[in-house]
Structures are given as C-alpha cells and as structure tokens.
Design an enzyme around this catalytic site. Sequence first.
Site, mmCIF file in Angstrom:
data_model
loop_
_atom_site.group_PDB
_atom_site.id
_atom_site.type_symbol
_atom_site.label_atom_id
_atom_site.label_comp_id
_atom_site.label_asym_id
_atom_site.label_seq_id
_atom_site.Cartn_x
_atom_site.Cartn_y
_atom_site.Cartn_z
ATOM 1 N N ARG A 174 -42.147 -49.228 -20.648
ATOM 2 C CA ARG A 174 -41.237 -50.099 -19.867
ATOM 3 C C ARG A 174 -40.281 -49.310 -18.990
ATOM 4 N NH1 ARG A 174 -44.549 -51.923 -21.281
ATOM 5 N NH2 ARG A 174 -44.987 -53.614 -22.702
ATOM 6 N N SER A 253 -39.237 -60.829 -22.725
ATOM 7 C CA SER A 253 -38.557 -60.089 -23.793
ATOM 8 C C SER A 253 -37.212 -59.589 -23.272
ATOM 9 C CB SER A 253 -39.384 -58.870 -24.208
ATOM 10 O OG SER A 253 -40.638 -59.312 -24.666
ATOM 11 N N GLU A 352 -34.223 -55.193 -21.628
ATOM 12 C CA GLU A 352 -35.402 -54.867 -20.810
ATOM 13 C C GLU A 352 -35.210 -55.282 -19.336
ATOM 14 O OE1 GLU A 352 -39.456 -55.571 -22.434
ATOM 15 O OE2 GLU A 352 -39.816 -56.550 -20.521
HETATM 16 C C1 FAD Z 1 -41.958 -65.712 -19.588
HETATM 17 C C2 FAD Z 1 -41.966 -64.233 -19.259
HETATM 18 C C3 FAD Z 1 -42.864 -63.383 -19.852
HETATM 19 C C4 FAD Z 1 -42.884 -62.008 -19.543
HETATM 20 N N1 FAD Z 1 -43.786 -61.191 -20.158
HETATM 21 C C5 FAD Z 1 -43.808 -59.868 -19.865
HETATM 22 C C6 FAD Z 1 -44.750 -59.001 -20.496
HETATM 23 O O1 FAD Z 1 -45.579 -59.419 -21.306
HETATM 24 N N2 FAD Z 1 -44.728 -57.674 -20.193
HETATM 25 C C7 FAD Z 1 -43.843 -57.171 -19.276
HETATM 26 O O2 FAD Z 1 -43.877 -55.956 -19.043
HETATM 27 N N3 FAD Z 1 -42.943 -57.981 -18.659
HETATM 28 C C8 FAD Z 1 -42.902 -59.299 -18.918
HETATM 29 N N4 FAD Z 1 -41.984 -60.115 -18.317
HETATM 30 C C9 FAD Z 1 -41.019 -59.540 -17.372
HETATM 31 C C10 FAD Z 1 -41.414 -59.683 -15.888
HETATM 32 O O3 FAD Z 1 -42.286 -60.763 -15.694
HETATM 33 C C11 FAD Z 1 -42.080 -58.425 -15.340
HETATM 34 O O4 FAD Z 1 -41.237 -57.313 -15.484
HETATM 35 C C12 FAD Z 1 -42.461 -58.587 -13.857
HETATM 36 O O5 FAD Z 1 -43.172 -57.455 -13.409
HETATM 37 C C13 FAD Z 1 -41.247 -58.765 -12.943
HETATM 38 O O6 FAD Z 1 -41.739 -59.156 -11.677
HETATM 39 P P1 FAD Z 1 -40.834 -59.915 -10.636
HETATM 40 O O7 FAD Z 1 -41.578 -59.951 -9.342
HETATM 41 O O8 FAD Z 1 -40.391 -61.198 -11.171
HETATM 42 O O9 FAD Z 1 -39.607 -58.896 -10.504
HETATM 43 P P2 FAD Z 1 -38.073 -59.236 -10.262
HETATM 44 O O10 FAD Z 1 -37.502 -59.870 -11.477
HETATM 45 O O11 FAD Z 1 -37.887 -59.971 -8.992
HETATM 46 O O12 FAD Z 1 -37.494 -57.757 -10.137
HETATM 47 C C14 FAD Z 1 -37.521 -56.889 -11.248
HETATM 48 C C15 FAD Z 1 -37.048 -55.495 -10.796
HETATM 49 O O13 FAD Z 1 -37.990 -54.963 -9.864
HETATM 50 C C16 FAD Z 1 -37.345 -54.691 -8.622
HETATM 51 N N5 FAD Z 1 -38.311 -54.999 -7.564
HETATM 52 C C17 FAD Z 1 -38.964 -56.163 -7.357
HETATM 53 N N6 FAD Z 1 -39.795 -56.038 -6.302
HETATM 54 C C18 FAD Z 1 -39.650 -54.776 -5.831
HETATM 55 C C19 FAD Z 1 -40.235 -54.038 -4.759
HETATM 56 N N7 FAD Z 1 -41.137 -54.578 -3.933
HETATM 57 N N8 FAD Z 1 -39.852 -52.750 -4.595
HETATM 58 C C20 FAD Z 1 -38.935 -52.164 -5.401
HETATM 59 N N9 FAD Z 1 -38.340 -52.828 -6.425
HETATM 60 C C21 FAD Z 1 -38.699 -54.111 -6.631
HETATM 61 C C22 FAD Z 1 -36.119 -55.605 -8.599
HETATM 62 O O14 FAD Z 1 -35.132 -55.127 -7.732
HETATM 63 C C23 FAD Z 1 -35.710 -55.543 -10.061
HETATM 64 O O15 FAD Z 1 -35.021 -54.354 -10.333
HETATM 65 C C24 FAD Z 1 -41.946 -61.489 -18.605
HETATM 66 C C25 FAD Z 1 -41.024 -62.373 -17.998
HETATM 67 C C26 FAD Z 1 -41.038 -63.728 -18.317
HETATM 68 C C27 FAD Z 1 -40.050 -64.637 -17.663
#
Ligand code: FAD
Length: 360
Positions: A174, A253, A352
């Site tokens: 992570r 998480s 996380e």
């Molecule tokens: C119901 C649920 C289940 C989940 N299950 C998992 C799981 O099983 N495993 C896991 O690892 N995670 C999980 N997550 C967490 C999350 O979905 C992941 O970390 C996902 O990759 C985040 O993507 P996002 O586009 O929503 O990022 P955001 O929440 O929009 O951003 C997350 C971070 O990434 C940065 N970021 C986003 N896009 C860019 C870009 N283009 N360039 C640089 N930085 C950027 C943001 O600034 C921020 O710091 C879960 C979340 C939820 C709500």
Amino acid sequence: MPVPSSAFHRALFLLTQLADYTTLGLGGPAKTFVTAASEAELSAAVSAADAAGEPVLLLGGGSNLVIADDGFDGTVIHVVTRGLRFTDAGGPLTDVTAAAGEPWDDVVARCVDAGLAGLECLSGIPGSVGATPIQNVGAYGQEVAEVITRVRVIDRRTGTTLDIPNGSCRFSYRNSLFKSGEPGRYVVTDVTFRLRAEELSRPVRYAELAAELGVETGERAPVAKIRSGVLAVRGRKGMVLDPGDPDTRSAGSFFTNPVLSREQLAHVEAAADGPVPRFDAGPGLVKVPAAWLIEHAGFAKGHGAPGPARVSSKHTLALANAGGATTADLLALAREIVAGVRDAFGVTLTPEPTLIGVTL
Ligand SMILES: Cc1cc2nc3c(=O)[nH]c(=O)nc-3n(C[C@H](O)[C@H](O)[C@H](O)COP(=O)(O)OP(=O)(O)OC[C@H]3O[C@@H](n4cnc5c(N)ncnc54)[C@H](O)[C@@H]3O)c2cc1C
C-alpha cells in the site's frame, strides 16, 4: 439543500463541494475545481496551478480520500481522461495501457473478457487507473506492482512528461514513490500493465475466496470465475460501491495491516493471551490483520451506531458515513479506534486513505 441567505455563505455554497466527489460523501468546498478530460487539459491545469503557486489536489474516483470539512484551499483537478490500448508484447504477453481517468473496474473487466490474467483479483476496487500505482492497490493476493511495467507521469518539478519503470516506483505494501516517497511531485497520465493470456488464475490464497469458488486454497480457477468470485465476496463485505448501501459510503479499508517485528508480535500475543493471525512480511516481519486487532480491542461491526460515522456493519476495517456525518465525526471515530488498539496491544494503526487538510 436551501440556498444560504448571507452573501459570504452563498459564495461558499456555489463552490464545488468535494463531498460530491468522494465515496465517503465527505469534504468541503474546493477553491478552484477543474476537470481534465485530455492529457493536454491535465498538463495545462497542472502548469497553470503551479505557475500561480496554488496547492493542487489530483482527484480520481475520490475513493481513497478523506477531505477536511473546510475543503481544499487550492485547485482540485478531476482527472477524467480516457483511453485503453492493447499491444502485443510477444508470446502470451499483452501490454495494456490505460489512461489515468479510466474507471479501474471497467479496465479489469475488459482484460478478463480478453482472456488476460493478472488483474482479476483486483475486481471491484473503486476509482480510476491513475490512482492504482499511488498506493499499489491490492486485494486477494494480487497487487498492481506485480504487473505494472511503467507509469507515465508529468513531473511537476521539471514540467516534463516521463516514463517511470516499475523498478523505480518503490512499490511496497500500500505504498510507493508517489504516495510517500515524493508525494505530489508526479501526476499520473497513464499506466501500462503486462498481462498474460491464460485460462487459469494463480493459485487462490484466500480461504474465503476459495470457498466461494468451490476450490481448495492453493488450487487454480479460471480467470473469469475468479472475477465473479471476488465481486461476490467483496459485495458481502460492502467493498463494492452500492448507492443503496450506506456501508459502502466509505474509503474501503481505513487502516493498513500493521507490519510487526517478531518481538512486537510476541507483545501483541501476550496482550491477547493467545495466538494472533499473521502473514509473512519478509525477513523477521509479520503482517497482522488490522481488522482482528480492532475487533479484539472491543470495536465490533457497527460500532458508533446510531451515530452518523460508524464502523461498517459488514467489515470492521471500513469506517462509513451512514448519513449526515462530517469529516470531523469520521476522524473522531478513527481516533477512538486508534487509541483503543494502542491501549489493548501497543500497536499504532496507520490510516490507508490520503488525508487532505486533516490529521489523525
Ligand atoms: C468500497 C471500497 C473498497 C476498496 N477496496 C480496496 C482494495 O481492495 N484494495 C485497495 O488497494 N484499495 C481499495 N480501496 C481504496 C481505493 O479504491 C483505491 O485506493 C483506488 O485506487 C483509489 O482510486 P481513486 O481514483 O478513487 O483515487 P482518489 O481517491 O481520487 O485519490 C487517491 C490518491 O491518489 C491521488 N491521485 C489520484 N489520481 C491521480 C493521478 N492521476 N496522478 C497522481 N495522483 C493521483 C490523489 O491525489 C490521492 O492522493 C477501496 C475503496 C472503497 C471505497
């Protein structure tokens, strides 16, 4: 929501509310909100904000962000770029290059449909492709670090676009160069994954998934079957977004699984008065499930109810906005859990999601 009467509050009301862009449904206004639908727009938005000395927040699906009730005093750039390319990489290998704004699970589905193995266990994770390298997303024994060959980025320090090969991404559990090495320096524009044409996935490591699939732990199963099994298991835990299920109004998480030395583990086992589940985490290290620590520190599923911020009723590791919560409510709950686990086991849990404008 009624329009506020004072001019000051009306001005705030007209700003984009970040709660509308996070899966927690939390976060105050953005001073400036820009949508980038192409790489050129993304690059221009980043350059303009940097030239103006404005703080920048990159936003994908908002599924790993906890944003302050005060919002973000800078430019939020919502990355919605699209593009998916499959390139023959020789033999059974295919390079899949996806734009940062592509919805992650759509990309996984396309790869599984194309008979490619390597992402199937990551089915159902919300958000966009661009965020997957940030925390090296993982689930059910797979991590994107295992298949990413390169991450294409804009380097905000130099204004140039470059490819960062896997070996330089400093991927770990992570975590990555992008999350804690040099946070904020790189804007991900696209990511390339090297996948393999294969009917069967790797051996299933998780008992719960194996049971869902009707196989033994360590057996292999077809890639498409793994995807549907993972989606079913995740759905039962509230880990697939469902607008009708408040338990999924979360950031997934909320805490990482702590990595402990053998001595720390012995301390935890003494406090628990018995064995503690653990996974190997490298020489002399073990990873202990945060959910186990939270439950055994006295926080059951649903803890916090009927308050607006509560532990999910389906998964101890997810903190949910059951409706009407503020970020302050959610953090109060998180702090209560951190203190409880520390008191019970001497282990300090680490959040996380990325925290914006707030600390634990
Ligand atoms: C119901 C649920 C289940 C989940 N299950 C998992 C799981 O099983 N495993 C896991 O690892 N995670 C999980 N997550 C967490 C999350 O979905 C992941 O970390 C996902 O990759 C985040 O993507 P996002 O586009 O929503 O990022 P955001 O929440 O929009 O951003 C997350 C971070 O990434 C940065 N970021 C986003 N896009 C860019 C870009 N283009 N360039 C640089 N930085 C950027 C943001 O600034 C921020 O710091 C879960 C979340 C939820 C709500």
